[in-house]
Motif scaffolding. Structure first.
Motif, PDB file in Angstrom:
ATOM      1  N   MET A   1     113.002 101.235  89.117  1.00  0.00           N
ATOM      2  CA  MET A   1     112.291 100.024  89.471  1.00  0.00           C
ATOM      3  C   MET A   1     111.349  99.657  88.328  1.00  0.00           C
ATOM      4  SD  MET A   1     109.705  99.401  92.669  1.00  0.00           S
ATOM      5  CE  MET A   1     110.617  98.446  93.836  1.00  0.00           C
ATOM      6  N   THR A   2     111.419  98.414  87.891  1.00  0.00           N
ATOM      7  CA  THR A   2     110.525  97.927  86.844  1.00  0.00           C
ATOM      8  C   THR A   2     109.315  97.259  87.479  1.00  0.00           C
ATOM      9  OG1 THR A   2     111.475  95.720  86.709  1.00  0.00           O
ATOM     10  CG2 THR A   2     112.561  97.441  85.419  1.00  0.00           C
ATOM     11  N   GLN A   3     108.317  96.955  86.644  1.00  0.00           N
ATOM     12  CA  GLN A   3     107.139  96.243  87.135  1.00  0.00           C
ATOM     13  C   GLN A   3     107.523  94.901  87.741  1.00  0.00           C
ATOM     14  OE1 GLN A   3     104.302  96.074  83.905  1.00  0.00           O
ATOM     15  NE2 GLN A   3     102.784  96.993  85.250  1.00  0.00           N
ATOM     16  N   LEU A   4     108.500  94.245  87.146  1.00  0.00           N
ATOM     17  CA  LEU A   4     108.923  92.944  87.661  1.00  0.00           C
ATOM     18  C   LEU A   4     109.528  93.041  89.049  1.00  0.00           C
ATOM     19  CD1 LEU A   4     110.469  91.229  84.508  1.00  0.00           C
ATOM     20  CD2 LEU A   4     108.268  90.775  85.586  1.00  0.00           C
ATOM     21  N   ASP A   5     110.170  94.178  89.353  1.00  0.00           N
ATOM     22  CA  ASP A   5     110.763  94.356  90.679  1.00  0.00           C
ATOM     23  C   ASP A   5     109.704  94.396  91.767  1.00  0.00           C
ATOM     24  OD1 ASP A   5     113.364  94.453  89.691  1.00  0.00           O
ATOM     25  OD2 ASP A   5     113.237  96.621  89.349  1.00  0.00           O
ATOM     26  N   SER A   6     108.488  94.771  91.431  1.00  0.00           N
ATOM     27  CA  SER A   6     107.435  94.880  92.443  1.00  0.00           C
ATOM     28  C   SER A   6     106.686  93.562  92.664  1.00  0.00           C
ATOM     29  CB  SER A   6     106.438  95.973  92.050  1.00  0.00           C
ATOM     30  OG  SER A   6     105.773  95.616  90.850  1.00  0.00           O
ATOM     31  N   ILE A   7     106.978  92.552  91.849  1.00  0.00           N
ATOM     32  CA  ILE A   7     106.332  91.250  92.018  1.00  0.00           C
ATOM     33  C   ILE A   7     107.044  90.506  93.138  1.00  0.00           C
ATOM     34  CG2 ILE A   7     105.857  89.013  90.934  1.00  0.00           C
ATOM     35  CD1 ILE A   7     105.699  90.509  88.260  1.00  0.00           C
ATOM     36  N   PRO A   8     106.288  90.029  94.132  1.00  0.00           N
ATOM     37  CA  PRO A   8     106.943  89.311  95.230  1.00  0.00           C
ATOM     38  C   PRO A   8     107.609  88.033  94.735  1.00  0.00           C
ATOM     39  CG  PRO A   8     104.566  89.575  95.637  1.00  0.00           C
ATOM     40  CD  PRO A   8     104.855  90.124  94.286  1.00  0.00           C
ATOM     41  N   ARG A   9     108.758  87.739  95.310  1.00  0.00           N
ATOM     42  CA  ARG A   9     109.494  86.523  94.959  1.00  0.00           C
ATOM     43  C   ARG A   9     108.774  85.323  95.568  1.00  0.00           C
ATOM     44  NH1 ARG A   9     113.079  83.227  97.297  1.00  0.00           N
ATOM     45  NH2 ARG A   9     114.594  82.216  95.957  1.00  0.00           N
ATOM     46  N   ARG A  10     108.745  84.233  94.828  1.00  0.00           N
ATOM     47  CA  ARG A  10     108.141  83.001  95.311  1.00  0.00           C
ATOM     48  C   ARG A  10     108.891  82.512  96.543  1.00  0.00           C
ATOM     49  NH1 ARG A  10     109.808  77.849  94.847  1.00  0.00           N
ATOM     50  NH2 ARG A  10     111.354  78.252  93.265  1.00  0.00           N
ATOM     51  N   ALA A  11     108.145  82.081  97.538  1.00  0.00           N
ATOM     52  CA  ALA A  11     108.761  81.499  98.729  1.00  0.00           C
ATOM     53  C   ALA A  11     109.437  80.189  98.349  1.00  0.00           C
ATOM     54  CB  ALA A  11     107.704  81.241  99.798  1.00  0.00           C
ATOM     55  N   GLY A  12     110.475  79.826  99.078  1.00  0.00           N
ATOM     56  CA  GLY A  12     111.113  78.535  98.868  1.00  0.00           C
ATOM     57  C   GLY A  12     110.137  77.398  99.141  1.00  0.00           C
ATOM     58  N   GLN A  13     110.339  76.296  98.487  1.00  0.00           N
ATOM     59  CA  GLN A  13     109.496  75.114  98.654  1.00  0.00           C
ATOM     60  C   GLN A  13     110.407  73.932  98.934  1.00  0.00           C
ATOM     61  OE1 GLN A  13     106.501  76.677  95.169  1.00  0.00           O
ATOM     62  NE2 GLN A  13     107.046  74.547  95.099  1.00  0.00           N
ATOM     63  N   VAL A  14     110.058  73.153  99.962  1.00  0.00           N
ATOM     64  CA  VAL A  14     110.832  71.967 100.311  1.00  0.00           C
ATOM     65  C   VAL A  14     109.880  70.795 100.441  1.00  0.00           C
ATOM     66  CG1 VAL A  14     112.269  70.882 102.079  1.00  0.00           C
ATOM     67  CG2 VAL A  14     112.688  73.258 101.424  1.00  0.00           C
ATOM     68  N   CYS A  15     110.196  69.712  99.731  1.00  0.00           N
ATOM     69  CA  CYS A  15     109.402  68.482  99.812  1.00  0.00           C
ATOM     70  C   CYS A  15     109.871  67.647 100.993  1.00  0.00           C
ATOM     71  CB  CYS A  15     109.569  67.653  98.547  1.00  0.00           C
ATOM     72  SG  CYS A  15     108.833  68.418  97.108  1.00  0.00           S
ATOM     73  N   ILE A  16     108.925  67.039 101.662  1.00  0.00           N
ATOM     74  CA  ILE A  16     109.226  66.080 102.727  1.00  0.00           C
ATOM     75  C   ILE A  16     108.921  64.696 102.174  1.00  0.00           C
ATOM     76  CG2 ILE A  16     108.787  65.352 105.089  1.00  0.00           C
ATOM     77  CD1 ILE A  16     109.666  68.197 105.113  1.00  0.00           C
ATOM     78  N   LEU A  17     109.942  63.874 102.058  1.00  0.00           N
ATOM     79  CA  LEU A  17     109.803  62.516 101.534  1.00  0.00           C
ATOM     80  C   LEU A  17     110.200  61.544 102.628  1.00  0.00           C
ATOM     81  CD1 LEU A  17     111.827  63.045  98.219  1.00  0.00           C
ATOM     82  CD2 LEU A  17     109.382  63.471  98.581  1.00  0.00           C
ATOM     83  N   GLY A  18     109.561  60.386 102.680  1.00  0.00           N
ATOM     84  CA  GLY A  18     110.045  59.352 103.575  1.00  0.00           C
ATOM     85  C   GLY A  18     108.996  58.755 104.474  1.00  0.00           C
ATOM     86  N   SER A  19     109.502  58.013 105.453  1.00  0.00           N
ATOM     87  CA  SER A  19     108.626  57.326 106.390  1.00  0.00           C
ATOM     88  C   SER A  19     109.342  57.119 107.712  1.00  0.00           C
ATOM     89  CB  SER A  19     108.199  55.970 105.813  1.00  0.00           C
ATOM     90  OG  SER A  19     109.343  55.175 105.557  1.00  0.00           O
ATOM     91  N   ALA A  20     108.596  57.194 108.768  1.00  0.00           N
ATOM     92  CA  ALA A  20     109.067  56.897 110.119  1.00  0.00           C
ATOM     93  C   ALA A  20     107.830  56.723 110.979  1.00  0.00           C
ATOM     94  CB  ALA A  20     109.948  58.018 110.658  1.00  0.00           C
TER      95      ALA A  20
END
Length: 173
Positions: free
Chosen positions: A1-20
């Protein structure tokens, strides 16, 4: 295991665009989408400028999610903005580029001129588009009528939260 393996992965990000508008099926689905994203551990990115994007952010926060809001003004003191992180860009409508780039994918609900500009920018920068269909608005037509002929990114329509979950899974989110 490298140091990079211990870094948590970024969570997914989703943009909400639009209008209603409140009370419409699209508005209700926007809120349900925000809640579902939060429960899935996906960060919601929203400008909160329309009722639909605002309800998505509010429901994501209520579900314990993380919401990043990129606002056109330079005011860091916005008190009634539903978000975990507020980014006042001071760029007015030029903020639409930041919105287009801030997500691994962009959910599109209905839409007016500002939404169209965000969608075109997301398309140019190869962000997958997830348009809501069956509720009216021009997002109904996005899959049949993409911004141009280049096929820069996937366009995956949805009409229910369950369909949206499946579309996000297709994208690895």
């Amino acid at each position: 295991m490298t140091q990079l393996d211990s870094i948590p992965r970024r969570a997914g990000q989703v943009c909400i665009l639009g209008s209603a508008e409140p009370g419409s099926p699209a508005y209700e689905l926007a809120g349900a989408a925000g809640e579902m994203l939060a429960r899935a551990g996906i960060t919601v990115v929203s400008g909160c400028g329309s009722p639909a994007t605002r309800v998505a952010a509010e429901r994501a926060l209520a579900a314990g999610g993380l919401v990043v809001s990129i606002v056109p003004s330079d005011d860091i003191g916005l008190k009634d903005w539903p978000c975990s992180v507020l980014i006042p860009c001071g760029m007015g409508d030029a903020r639409n580029l930041l919105m287009a780039l801030a997500g691994d994918a962009c959910i599109v609900i209905g839409g007016r001129a500002g939404t169209i500009s965000e969608v075109c920018l997301a398309w140019l920068h190869r962000r997958p588009l997830l348009p809501l269909t069956g509720c009216g608005g021009w997002s109904d037509q996005l899959e049949r009528n993409p911004p141009d002929e280049r096929k820069n990114s996937k366009i995956l329509s949805w009409g229910s939260v369950d369909e949206l979950k499946g579309r996000l899974a297709e994208l690895g989110l």
